[in-house]
Design an enzyme around this catalytic site. Structure first.
Site, PDB file in Angstrom:
ATOM      1  CG  HIS A 154     -35.664   8.711-120.933  1.00 55.73           C
ATOM      2  ND1 HIS A 154     -36.220   7.615-121.555  1.00 55.73           N
ATOM      3  CD2 HIS A 154     -34.390   8.800-121.394  1.00 55.73           C
ATOM      4  CE1 HIS A 154     -35.311   7.045-122.334  1.00 55.73           C
ATOM      5  NE2 HIS A 154     -34.195   7.755-122.260  1.00 55.73           N
ATOM      6  CB  CYS A 198     -23.159  30.152 -85.625  1.00 55.85           C
ATOM      7  SG  CYS A 198     -24.915  29.835 -85.557  1.00 55.85           S
ATOM      8  CD  GLU A 204     -21.242  24.207-109.295  1.00 49.79           C
ATOM      9  OE1 GLU A 204     -21.839  23.311-108.694  1.00 49.79           O
ATOM     10  OE2 GLU A 204     -20.723  25.172-108.712  1.00 49.79           O
ATOM     11  CG  ASN A 212     -20.950  27.203 -84.991  1.00 51.87           C
ATOM     12  OD1 ASN A 212     -21.934  26.878 -85.639  1.00 51.87           O
ATOM     13  ND2 ASN A 212     -19.727  27.078 -85.464  1.00 51.87           N
ATOM     14  N   GLY A 213     -23.562  25.342 -83.588  1.00 52.39           N
ATOM     15  CA  GLY A 213     -23.752  23.895 -83.642  1.00 52.39           C
ATOM     16  C   GLY A 213     -25.162  23.525 -83.217  1.00 52.39           C
ATOM     17  CE  LYS A 227     -22.492  28.078-107.396  1.00 54.23           C
ATOM     18  NZ  LYS A 227     -21.584  26.972-107.212  1.00 54.23           N
ATOM     19  CD  GLU A 250     -25.388  28.357-104.559  1.00 52.64           C
ATOM     20  OE1 GLU A 250     -25.328  28.180-103.347  1.00 52.64           O
ATOM     21  OE2 GLU A 250     -24.519  27.941-105.344  1.00 52.64           O
ATOM     22  CD1 TRP A 305     -27.386  30.078 -92.218  1.00 48.41           C
ATOM     23  CD2 TRP A 305     -27.591  28.100 -91.210  1.00 48.41           C
ATOM     24  NE1 TRP A 305     -27.990  29.220 -93.100  1.00 48.41           N
ATOM     25  CE2 TRP A 305     -28.128  28.001 -92.510  1.00 48.41           C
ATOM     26  CE3 TRP A 305     -27.610  26.985 -90.384  1.00 48.41           C
ATOM     27  CZ2 TRP A 305     -28.674  26.836 -93.008  1.00 48.41           C
ATOM     28  CZ3 TRP A 305     -28.165  25.812 -90.885  1.00 48.41           C
ATOM     29  CH2 TRP A 305     -28.684  25.734 -92.183  1.00 48.41           C
ATOM     30  CE  LYS A 331     -17.744  29.656 -99.063  1.00 48.36           C
ATOM     31  NZ  LYS A 331     -18.122  29.317-100.451  1.00 48.36           N
ATOM     32  NE  ARG A 390     -18.210  30.320 -88.836  1.00 48.66           N
ATOM     33  CZ  ARG A 390     -17.531  29.236 -89.129  1.00 48.66           C
ATOM     34  NH1 ARG A 390     -16.521  29.317 -89.969  1.00 48.66           N
ATOM     35  NH2 ARG A 390     -17.820  28.077 -88.592  1.00 48.66           N
TER      36      ARG A 390
HETATM   37  C1  F6R Z   1     -22.910  25.866-103.709  1.00 47.29           C
HETATM   38  C2  F6R Z   1     -22.174  25.645-102.476  1.00 47.29           C
HETATM   39  C3  F6R Z   1     -22.525  24.467-101.647  1.00 47.29           C
HETATM   40  C4  F6R Z   1     -21.278  23.782-101.116  1.00 47.29           C
HETATM   41  C5  F6R Z   1     -21.663  22.648-100.163  1.00 47.29           C
HETATM   42  C6  F6R Z   1     -20.457  21.915 -99.622  1.00 47.29           C
HETATM   43  O1  F6R Z   1     -22.474  27.024-104.369  1.00 47.29           O
HETATM   44  O2  F6R Z   1     -21.304  26.396-102.137  1.00 47.29           O
HETATM   45  O3  F6R Z   1     -23.307  23.565-102.369  1.00 47.29           O
HETATM   46  O4  F6R Z   1     -20.534  23.301-102.182  1.00 47.29           O
HETATM   47  O5  F6R Z   1     -22.394  23.175 -99.084  1.00 47.29           O
HETATM   48  O6  F6R Z   1     -19.622  22.768 -98.915  1.00 47.29           O
HETATM   49  P1  F6R Z   1     -18.142  22.359 -98.590  1.00 47.29           P
HETATM   50  O7  F6R Z   1     -17.388  22.268 -99.869  1.00 47.29           O
HETATM   51  O8  F6R Z   1     -17.624  23.434 -97.680  1.00 47.29           O
HETATM   52  O9  F6R Z   1     -18.190  21.015 -97.914  1.00 47.29           O
END
Ligand code: F6R
Length: 618
Positions: free
Chosen positions: A510, A2, A487, A102-103, A491, A494, A76, A613, A27
């Site tokens: 396994h 948010c 990782e 927000n929250g 990527k 998502e 969000w 984000k 956000r």
């Molecule tokens: C993946 C991604 C998320 C963040 C996770 C932690 O691409 O961006 O998995 O890494 O939500 O976010 P932060 O680093 O802001 O605590």
């Protein structure tokens, strides 16, 4: 999650608020809304589910939303689906008061029941609407009647959970009242105008003079003044700071998406993160607020983090254990505190977070501090909650990351964790100074290696087009290549909404090998042939195993690794770097691969569905 914007001053509020929301849309983009105090003394609101453009269309020329005091919200969703009805602002029964939030209000169900028994009929499913009704009632009658600030203080005292709240009342023209607990809120001080926002990028165009609001504080704004109080009404001093980010830094800079731009910025992000941390003889962690003596008392390290930041912790484990001979455990922050981990004064908990707001990580570090552990934040966002609540902080200097999928911040986290590993080795004497100098020198060469990697990515882009219709992709790695595989899979999930899994290659037999079938793309992160010949040999066997079962092998290997070429349907070269540093180059093709597949599938790379984000709820 948010985004919140507020404005009070002499200009038309709507364009300023919409501009601020556009910068904060990362956000959350489930819905957007605005409320403006009209010159006629009414409160006018507009809100729409979906991205900000939907609201823009609904507003049209904005003629109904004239006025110079207002607020905006980009959502969000947490409580209540992403619909028009649940979009913020929310009003009380009178329609003269509006609130954005927000929250999460954790005791909202009890409060809602209480309101319903008093005859209130909520029109949305949100926790926020409950606050609007409580605030409206406090303003309408009783000891806080007619005083929006006192009403806000009184209501906040009843709320559990995390929140930034902003309220406007039609009877208080030219006044905005906001409150915060845990969720972010900054104030921008202009000349005869004031701004409020979840982060400074929303008002940077207009002022660089900012005030940071602390925990459990209320702020009352007019065009020329602001008053900060606690929830009991005691006056407090706001903390002024000057913002020196360039606004252009937060814009796309000519790339089609923020993510493309942020991938390209990785050499610079790494160089900035390393800059100033070696004086020719010593590793310096000057923002760290921990002395070598403090570091020497540490007998165990936990890295706690989420998502990509967690993967950076998995890389850190290999480096810190090897360099500093300290046991390192890496924990998903969301599991850490519920597991009752064994922590004491000699435990260092490293909380890694790009945003510095992730609620799971924040709660994990709070738990660690309650158990007397020392907490070091590795964070990209200056002044965010996680570094503020930590004993020490090591900032990554990746610059603002707008693309929801972490790229440059991830590499910067990995680099910062290496710095920490070297600092621990230095303090504990597990490496000679000359070795530390040599290791730092190798790290300092990584930005160039990443630049070289980026220059050779055209084949990966073509491959991305090719894999767009694949049903799934599996990723394999060993040693530090294992977190890289995780990782790469994250990527792809998502961004491209494709089934993707990362595995330690040794685990293949396994279970996961049962997934392998004709044509299944498998991305393999090869260990170095020279530095890890045994692991390299084992990985070659793994490739043979999957290739013989029909997998399409896509191999990331260091330049000149001829032995792997016969087993690779596609071979992607990365520069030769020291084995522990390999994630900094090997992750890059996987970021680009995921972005290209997502693009080819027609998805919005910067705003993957269902994600935000900053994840400020547990
Ligand atoms: C993946 C991604 C998320 C963040 C996770 C932690 O691409 O961006 O998995 O890494 O939500 O976010 P932060 O680093 O802001 O605590």
């Amino acid at each position: 999650m948010c985004g919140i914007v507020g404005y009070v001053g002499g200009r038309a509020a709507l364009p300023l608020i919409m501009g601020g929301l556009a910068r904060l849309e990362y956000r959350g983009y489930d819905s957007a809304g605005v409320a403006i105090q009209s010159p006629g003394g009414e409160l006018v609101t507009a809100k729409k589910a979906g991205v900000l453009d939907n609201l823009r269309t609904a507003i049209g020329d904005g003629a109904d939303l004239a006025g110079s005091t207002g607020m905006g919200h980009t959502r969000w969703a947490t409580h209540g689906g992403p619909t028009d009805r649940n979009a913020h602002p929310h009003a009380d029964g009178s329609g003269r008061l509006a609130v954005i939030h927000n929250g999460i209000i954790e005791n909202f169900a009890a409060l809602r029941t209480e309101l319903e028994s008093a005859g209130v009929e909520p029109v949305s499913d949100t926790d926020t609407e409950v606050v609007a009704h409580l605030l409206g009632a406090a303003f309408a009658a009783g000891p806080t009647a007619g005083d929006l600030t006192a009403s806000m203080q009184a209501v906040c005292r009843r709320l559990h959970g995390t929140f930034t709240l902003v309220a406007l009342h039609a009877d208080r023209p030219g006044e905005i009242v906001a409150a915060r607990r845990s969720s972010p809120l900054v104030l921008g001080v202009g000349d005869g105008e004031m701004f409020l926002a979840s982060d400074v990028s929303a008002f940077l165009e207009y002022t660089r003079d900012a005030v940071e609001l602390g925990q459990d504080q209320v702020v009352t704004l007019t065009a020329d003044s602001y008053l900060v109080t606690d929830f009991l009404g005691n006056p407090l001093q706001g903390k002024h700071f000057h913002v020196d980010w360039e606004i252009a830094e937060a814009e796309r800079g000519g790339y089609p998406t923020f993510m493309d731009k942020e991938i390209a910025e990785q050499p610079e992000a790494l160089a900035n993160t390393l800059r100033g941390h070696f004086d020719g003889r010593h590793i310096l962690l000057d923002e760290q607020r921990m002395s070598d003596d403090d570091l020497r008392t540490i007998d165990k390290v936990f890295v706690v983090a989420c998502g990509s930041a967690y993967h950076s912790g998995l890389v850190a484990k290999y480096a810190i254990e090897h360099w500093a001979r300290l046991p390192v455990e890496v924990e998903l922050a969301s599991e850490f505190r519920y597991r009752d981990p064994i922590l004491d004064r000699a435990t260092l908990v490293v909380a890694v977070s790009q945003s510095g707001e992730t609620m799971d990580t924040l709660e994990a570090l709070r738990h660690a501090r309650r158990q007397k552990a020392t907490v070091l934040a590795v964070c990209n966002t200056n002044g965010a909650q996680i570094p503020r609540e930590s004993d020490a902080v090591l900032y990554t200097h990746a610059g603002p990351e707008i693309g929801v999928a972490s790229t440059k911040a991830f590499l910067a986290q990995v680099a910062a964790n290496y710095l920490l590993g070297l600092a621990l080795a230095q303090a504990r004497g597990t490496k000679y100074p000359s070795e530390i100098a040599a290791d730092f020198d190798q790290l300092a060469q990584i930005p160039d290696a990443v630049r070289a990697t980026l220059a050779g990515m055209d084949p990966v882009r073509r491959l991305g087009q090719d894999l767009a219709t694949a049903p799934a992709v599996l990723f394999l790695g060993r040693h530090v290549g294992y977190p890289v595989a995780l990782e790469g899979a994250l990527k792809l999930k998502e961004l491209a909404y494709m089934h993707a899994e990362g595995f330690a290659a040794g685990e293949l037999k396994h279970g996961p090998i049962a997934l392998v079938e004709d044509g299944l793309p498998m991305v393999i992160v090869m260990p170095s042939a020279k530095s890890h010949p045994m692991l390299h040999r084992k990985m070659l066997s793994n490739i043979r195993e999957v290739q013989s079962r029909g997998a399409r092998t896509i191999v990331i290997a260091e330049e000149g690794d001829d032995t792997v070429a016969p087993f690779a349907d596609t071979l992607i070269d990365v520069p030769i770097v020291p084995p522990l540093l390999q994630p900094l180059v090997a992750t890059v093709p996987l970021q680009i691969l995921a972005a290209e597949i997502a693009r080819a599938r027609g998805y919005d790379i910067d705003k993957p569905r269902n994600l935000a984000k900053s994840v400020t709820v547990e």
